[in-house]
Write a protein that holds these residues in place. Structure first.
Motif, PDB file in Angstrom:
ATOM      1  N   GLU A 108       0.845  -1.189   0.000  1.00  9.00           N
ATOM      2  CA  GLU A 108       0.000   0.000   0.000  1.00  9.00           C
ATOM      3  C   GLU A 108       0.885   1.245   0.000  1.00  9.00           C
ATOM      4  OE1 GLU A 108      -3.181  -0.135   2.851  1.00  9.00           O
ATOM      5  OE2 GLU A 108      -3.514  -2.261   2.487  1.00  9.00           O
ATOM      6  N   PRO A 109       1.463   1.570  -1.155  1.00  8.17           N
ATOM      7  CA  PRO A 109       2.411   2.690  -1.228  1.00  8.17           C
ATOM      8  C   PRO A 109       1.752   4.040  -0.977  1.00  8.17           C
ATOM      9  CG  PRO A 109       1.897   1.878  -3.414  1.00  8.17           C
ATOM     10  CD  PRO A 109       1.256   0.933  -2.454  1.00  8.17           C
ATOM     11  N   ALA A 110       2.565   4.970  -0.517  1.00  2.66           N
ATOM     12  CA  ALA A 110       2.108   6.342  -0.304  1.00  2.66           C
ATOM     13  C   ALA A 110       1.699   6.964  -1.637  1.00  2.66           C
ATOM     14  CB  ALA A 110       3.227   7.160   0.347  1.00  2.66           C
ATOM     15  N   GLU A 111       0.863   7.968  -1.542  1.00  4.40           N
ATOM     16  CA  GLU A 111       0.330   8.595  -2.754  1.00  4.40           C
ATOM     17  C   GLU A 111       1.426   9.128  -3.672  1.00  4.40           C
ATOM     18  OE1 GLU A 111      -2.996  11.900  -4.045  1.00  4.40           O
ATOM     19  OE2 GLU A 111      -3.097  10.974  -2.065  1.00  4.40           O
ATOM     20  N   ASP A 112       2.530   9.599  -3.108  1.00  6.57           N
ATOM     21  CA  ASP A 112       3.605  10.126  -3.947  1.00  6.57           C
ATOM     22  C   ASP A 112       4.323   9.037  -4.743  1.00  6.57           C
ATOM     23  OD1 ASP A 112       4.920   9.036  -1.718  1.00  6.57           O
ATOM     24  OD2 ASP A 112       6.448  10.593  -1.687  1.00  6.57           O
ATOM     25  N   GLN A 113       4.040   7.765  -4.457  1.00  5.51           N
ATOM     26  CA  GLN A 113       4.618   6.646  -5.194  1.00  5.51           C
ATOM     27  C   GLN A 113       3.670   6.075  -6.254  1.00  5.51           C
ATOM     28  OE1 GLN A 113       7.710   5.321  -5.001  1.00  5.51           O
ATOM     29  NE2 GLN A 113       8.268   6.971  -3.614  1.00  5.51           N
ATOM     30  N   HIS A 114       2.427   6.508  -6.270  1.00  2.60           N
ATOM     31  CA  HIS A 114       1.423   5.919  -7.159  1.00  2.60           C
ATOM     32  C   HIS A 114       1.803   5.980  -8.631  1.00  2.60           C
ATOM     33  CE1 HIS A 114      -2.179   5.984  -4.134  1.00  2.60           C
ATOM     34  NE2 HIS A 114      -1.097   5.396  -3.639  1.00  2.60           N
ATOM     35  N   ALA A 115       2.327   7.099  -9.084  1.00  2.98           N
ATOM     36  CA  ALA A 115       2.685   7.223 -10.502  1.00  2.98           C
ATOM     37  C   ALA A 115       3.784   6.227 -10.861  1.00  2.98           C
ATOM     38  CB  ALA A 115       3.128   8.648 -10.821  1.00  2.98           C
ATOM     39  N   ALA A 116       4.784   6.075  -9.999  1.00  2.00           N
ATOM     40  CA  ALA A 116       5.871   5.136 -10.263  1.00  2.00           C
ATOM     41  C   ALA A 116       5.354   3.696 -10.270  1.00  2.00           C
ATOM     42  CB  ALA A 116       6.978   5.299  -9.224  1.00  2.00           C
ATOM     43  N   VAL A 117       4.425   3.391  -9.359  1.00  2.00           N
ATOM     44  CA  VAL A 117       3.863   2.039  -9.302  1.00  2.00           C
ATOM     45  C   VAL A 117       3.036   1.753 -10.556  1.00  2.00           C
ATOM     46  CG1 VAL A 117       2.286   0.530  -8.035  1.00  2.00           C
ATOM     47  CG2 VAL A 117       3.920   1.936  -6.791  1.00  2.00           C
ATOM     48  N   ARG A 118       2.273   2.736 -11.018  1.00  3.43           N
ATOM     49  CA  ARG A 118       1.511   2.553 -12.266  1.00  3.43           C
ATOM     50  C   ARG A 118       2.460   2.321 -13.439  1.00  3.43           C
ATOM     51  NH1 ARG A 118      -1.624   6.746  -9.994  1.00  3.43           N
ATOM     52  NH2 ARG A 118      -3.634   5.962  -9.277  1.00  3.43           N
ATOM     53  N   ASP A 119       3.552   3.054 -13.475  1.00  2.00           N
ATOM     54  CA  ASP A 119       4.557   2.854 -14.521  1.00  2.00           C
ATOM     55  C   ASP A 119       5.123   1.437 -14.450  1.00  2.00           C
ATOM     56  OD1 ASP A 119       4.265   5.422 -15.481  1.00  2.00           O
ATOM     57  OD2 ASP A 119       6.078   6.205 -14.497  1.00  2.00           O
ATOM     58  N   ALA A 120       5.444   0.995 -13.236  1.00  2.00           N
ATOM     59  CA  ALA A 120       5.992  -0.352 -13.055  1.00  2.00           C
ATOM     60  C   ALA A 120       5.032  -1.414 -13.566  1.00  2.00           C
ATOM     61  CB  ALA A 120       6.318  -0.590 -11.585  1.00  2.00           C
ATOM     62  N   ALA A 121       3.757  -1.251 -13.244  1.00  2.00           N
ATOM     63  CA  ALA A 121       2.752  -2.219 -13.698  1.00  2.00           C
ATOM     64  C   ALA A 121       2.640  -2.205 -15.220  1.00  2.00           C
ATOM     65  CB  ALA A 121       1.405  -1.922 -13.054  1.00  2.00           C
ATOM     66  N   SER A 122       2.713  -1.023 -15.805  1.00  2.00           N
ATOM     67  CA  SER A 122       2.545  -0.930 -17.260  1.00  2.00           C
ATOM     68  C   SER A 122       3.739  -1.469 -18.037  1.00  2.00           C
ATOM     69  CB  SER A 122       2.246   0.513 -17.682  1.00  2.00           C
ATOM     70  OG  SER A 122       3.371   1.331 -17.528  1.00  2.00           O
ATOM     71  N   VAL A 123       4.931  -1.420 -17.457  1.00  2.11           N
ATOM     72  CA  VAL A 123       6.115  -1.911 -18.182  1.00  2.11           C
ATOM     73  C   VAL A 123       6.444  -3.375 -17.882  1.00  2.11           C
ATOM     74  CG1 VAL A 123       7.144   0.375 -18.396  1.00  2.11           C
ATOM     75  CG2 VAL A 123       7.800  -1.089 -16.477  1.00  2.11           C
TER      76      VAL A 123
END
Length: 65
Positions: free
Chosen positions: A39-54
């Motif tokens: 459950e990452p902090a909100e400031d990590q959400h964009a990086a996590v979405r990128d990780a999932a997409s790649v």
């Protein structure tokens, strides 16, 4: 955001670690993903979405729950 990884799908490419190193790591013995923070902090959400997409194996799932 909740992060779910499917270790059985993971091919060990490491793309997730490059995209979000605070959230993902890899096992030394086989390179399979290790989830560091489900459950990452909100400031990590964009990086996590990128990780999932790649992820070439589509081993990362995201939920808004």
């Amino acid at each position: 955001m909740k992060v779910i990884v499917d270790e059985d799908k993971c091919c060990g490419a490491g793309s997730c670690v490059l995209a979000a190193p605070e959230i993902f790591d890899q096992r030394d013995e086989d390179g399979i993903v290790v989830l560091l923070d489900a459950e990452p902090a909100e400031d990590q959400h964009a990086a996590v979405r990128d990780a999932a997409s790649v992820c070439p194996a589509a081993a990362i799932a995201l939920s808004d729950a």
